[in-house]
Design a protein around this motif. Structure first.
Motif, PDB file in Angstrom:
ATOM      1  N   VAL A   1      40.285  36.632  44.099  1.00  0.00           N
ATOM      2  CA  VAL A   1      39.442  36.545  45.291  1.00  0.00           C
ATOM      3  C   VAL A   1      38.107  37.198  44.969  1.00  0.00           C
ATOM      4  O   VAL A   1      38.055  38.294  44.403  1.00  0.00           O
ATOM      5  N   LEU A   2      37.016  36.523  45.321  1.00  0.00           N
ATOM      6  CA  LEU A   2      35.683  37.053  45.051  1.00  0.00           C
ATOM      7  C   LEU A   2      35.422  38.309  45.886  1.00  0.00           C
ATOM      8  O   LEU A   2      36.024  38.505  46.944  1.00  0.00           O
ATOM      9  N   PRO A   3      34.518  39.172  45.423  1.00  0.00           N
ATOM     10  CA  PRO A   3      34.204  40.394  46.175  1.00  0.00           C
ATOM     11  C   PRO A   3      33.662  40.081  47.562  1.00  0.00           C
ATOM     12  O   PRO A   3      33.040  39.051  47.788  1.00  0.00           O
TER      13      PRO A   3
ATOM     14  N   MET B   1      23.062  29.920  64.508  1.00  0.00           N
ATOM     15  CA  MET B   1      23.927  29.653  63.366  1.00  0.00           C
ATOM     16  C   MET B   1      25.074  30.664  63.350  1.00  0.00           C
ATOM     17  O   MET B   1      24.869  31.860  63.503  1.00  0.00           O
ATOM     18  N   ALA B   2      26.292  30.206  63.165  1.00  0.00           N
ATOM     19  CA  ALA B   2      27.430  31.098  63.073  1.00  0.00           C
ATOM     20  C   ALA B   2      27.311  31.941  61.809  1.00  0.00           C
ATOM     21  O   ALA B   2      26.837  31.483  60.779  1.00  0.00           O
ATOM     22  N   HIS B   3      27.740  33.191  61.906  1.00  0.00           N
ATOM     23  CA  HIS B   3      27.592  34.042  60.732  1.00  0.00           C
ATOM     24  C   HIS B   3      28.624  33.673  59.675  1.00  0.00           C
ATOM     25  O   HIS B   3      29.697  33.179  59.962  1.00  0.00           O
ATOM     26  N   ARG B   4      28.237  33.936  58.443  1.00  0.00           N
ATOM     27  CA  ARG B   4      29.103  33.621  57.307  1.00  0.00           C
ATOM     28  C   ARG B   4      30.069  34.769  57.075  1.00  0.00           C
ATOM     29  O   ARG B   4      29.718  35.933  57.216  1.00  0.00           O
ATOM     30  N   ILE B   5      31.305  34.446  56.687  1.00  0.00           N
ATOM     31  CA  ILE B   5      32.269  35.449  56.264  1.00  0.00           C
ATOM     32  C   ILE B   5      32.684  35.103  54.840  1.00  0.00           C
ATOM     33  O   ILE B   5      33.358  34.092  54.622  1.00  0.00           O
ATOM     34  N   PRO B   6      32.267  35.891  53.843  1.00  0.00           N
ATOM     35  CA  PRO B   6      32.664  35.582  52.474  1.00  0.00           C
ATOM     36  C   PRO B   6      34.167  35.752  52.297  1.00  0.00           C
ATOM     37  O   PRO B   6      34.699  36.853  52.406  1.00  0.00           O
ATOM     38  N   ARG B   7      34.872  34.655  52.057  1.00  0.00           N
ATOM     39  CA  ARG B   7      36.326  34.711  51.859  1.00  0.00           C
ATOM     40  C   ARG B   7      36.672  34.551  50.394  1.00  0.00           C
ATOM     41  O   ARG B   7      37.541  35.229  49.879  1.00  0.00           O
TER      42      ARG B   7
ATOM     43  N   VAL C   1      44.495  50.949  51.983  1.00  0.00           N
ATOM     44  CA  VAL C   1      43.169  50.709  52.547  1.00  0.00           C
ATOM     45  C   VAL C   1      42.249  50.393  51.376  1.00  0.00           C
ATOM     46  O   VAL C   1      42.027  51.247  50.511  1.00  0.00           O
ATOM     47  N   TYR C   2      41.748  49.181  51.341  1.00  0.00           N
ATOM     48  CA  TYR C   2      40.927  48.709  50.224  1.00  0.00           C
ATOM     49  C   TYR C   2      39.464  48.676  50.647  1.00  0.00           C
ATOM     50  O   TYR C   2      39.101  47.977  51.591  1.00  0.00           O
ATOM     51  N   GLY C   3      38.651  49.422  49.936  1.00  0.00           N
ATOM     52  CA  GLY C   3      37.236  49.477  50.255  1.00  0.00           C
ATOM     53  C   GLY C   3      36.494  48.244  49.786  1.00  0.00           C
ATOM     54  O   GLY C   3      37.042  47.400  49.068  1.00  0.00           O
ATOM     55  N   PRO C   4      35.233  48.120  50.182  1.00  0.00           N
ATOM     56  CA  PRO C   4      34.415  46.986  49.721  1.00  0.00           C
ATOM     57  C   PRO C   4      34.345  46.994  48.200  1.00  0.00           C
ATOM     58  O   PRO C   4      34.218  48.053  47.575  1.00  0.00           O
ATOM     59  N   ALA C   5      34.437  45.803  47.607  1.00  0.00           N
ATOM     60  CA  ALA C   5      34.574  45.705  46.153  1.00  0.00           C
ATOM     61  C   ALA C   5      33.390  45.004  45.518  1.00  0.00           C
ATOM     62  O   ALA C   5      32.757  44.145  46.128  1.00  0.00           O
TER      63      ALA C   5
ATOM     64  N   ILE D   1      26.302  39.729  47.490  1.00  0.00           N
ATOM     65  CA  ILE D   1      27.655  39.227  47.762  1.00  0.00           C
ATOM     66  C   ILE D   1      27.592  37.920  48.549  1.00  0.00           C
ATOM     67  O   ILE D   1      28.284  36.945  48.235  1.00  0.00           O
ATOM     68  N   TYR D   2      26.760  37.894  49.577  1.00  0.00           N
ATOM     69  CA  TYR D   2      26.637  36.673  50.371  1.00  0.00           C
ATOM     70  C   TYR D   2      26.044  35.537  49.545  1.00  0.00           C
ATOM     71  O   TYR D   2      26.492  34.391  49.618  1.00  0.00           O
TER      72      TYR D   2
END
Length: 289
Positions: A54-56, A1-7, A71-75, A211-212
């Motif tokens: 945009v969602l985190p 399965m291809a990995h998910r990228i939360p956009r 530079v924006y860190g994980p939110a 988050i996922y």
């Protein structure tokens, strides 16, 4: 399965009438660190500004936008940006777990905040930003930023690679809904996973899993309309519907039902911004999801 990228572009149908988005791979030397470059263009001259949400997500983003360079860190919160005037600029999405070498310290230090480009990349970042601003096409923009990133070669450490692989485990397997399951998948202890995520990902593993799950929930609400919320909560690994609703509202600012109604209104052209937005974009490139 291809990995998910939360956009997680909120109200994506409306968003696509407001701007164009293209994604480009990095040079091979950066493949361990960078998922992709993303280029946004919009032209709202003579039109009211648009607030895009945009969602985190877990990624560190390096952006070269007027008024939003850094530079924006994980939110943990929804990100909102005001689109006005005419803009073409670029951002870089780093693989979760893979920015530590550039930052030179724990990624948790920049979680939920941003720092100036020069704090991480020095004065060369100013020249790169100017090159991005004056570039004639996407290729020139990408090349300017690739050159900035490879100017001082860095190495993906074994710990960073381990952190990235742990995130990939979550991305690859929607069945991982508990930290204990992630530990079983990676062969690491709970404490080791927590230290690894704090140092290299920038958030606790429990939040990474959340988050996922919540990005998955948002996608289902957009595509399925108003599903069986209790069933959706169970599929996402929640023990009860109220816990799911509480988490979803915390992250998005809306209940699942409200989010679904908004998405449905946008799809059917009934949303308050949809009719206003129709035909206003002046695309300079093809949109990409």
């Amino acid at each position: 399965m291809a990995h998910r990228i939360p956009r997680g572009i909120v109200a994506e149908a409306t968003a696509r009438t407001m701007f164009t988005l293209t994604r480009h791979p990095p040079v091979p030397a950066l493949a361990d660190f960078v998922d992709y470059h993303w280029v946004l263009r919009w032209d709202r001259r003579g039109e009211p500004p648009h607030e895009q949400r945009v969602l985190p997500n877990l990624a560190v983003h390096v952006t070269f936008f007027p008024g939003a360079s850094g530079v924006y860190g994980p939110a943990r919160d929804v990100f909102s940006h005001r689109l006005s005037g005419r803009v073409q600029d670029l951002g870089v999405r780093f693989r979760p777990g893979c920015f530590h070498a550039f930052l030179g310290g724990p990624v948790s230090d920049i979680a939920d905040r941003s720092v100036p480009l020069t704090d991480v990349f020095g004065p060369a970042a100013i020249r790169a930003a100017e090159s991005v601003r004056t570039a004639g096409d996407d290729a020139q923009m990408v090349r300017a930023v690739d050159n900035l990133l490879i100017a001082n070669p860095v190495r993906l450490s074994p710990a960073a690679r381990q952190a990235a692989e742990a995130v990939e485990s979550i991305a690859r397997d929607p069945g991982i809904t508990r930290v204990a399951q992630l530990c079983a998948d990676t062969g690491l202890t709970t404490r080791s996973v927590q230290r690894l995520f704090a140092e290299h990902v920038g958030c606790p593993p429990k939040w990474a899993i959340r988050i996922y799950r919540l990005n998955d929930a948002a996608q289902r609400l957009v595509t399925e309309g108003q599903p069986d919320y209790a069933g959706l909560a169970v599929r996402l690994g929640y023990s009860d519907q109220s816990h799911f609703i509480r988490d979803f509202r915390t992250v998005t600012g809306q209940s699942p039902a409200e989010y679904a109604r908004t998405a449905q209104a946008v799809r059917t052209g009934q949303g308050p911004d949809t009719k206003k937005a129709a035909g206003r974009i002046r695309p300079a490139a093809s949109s990409s999801s």
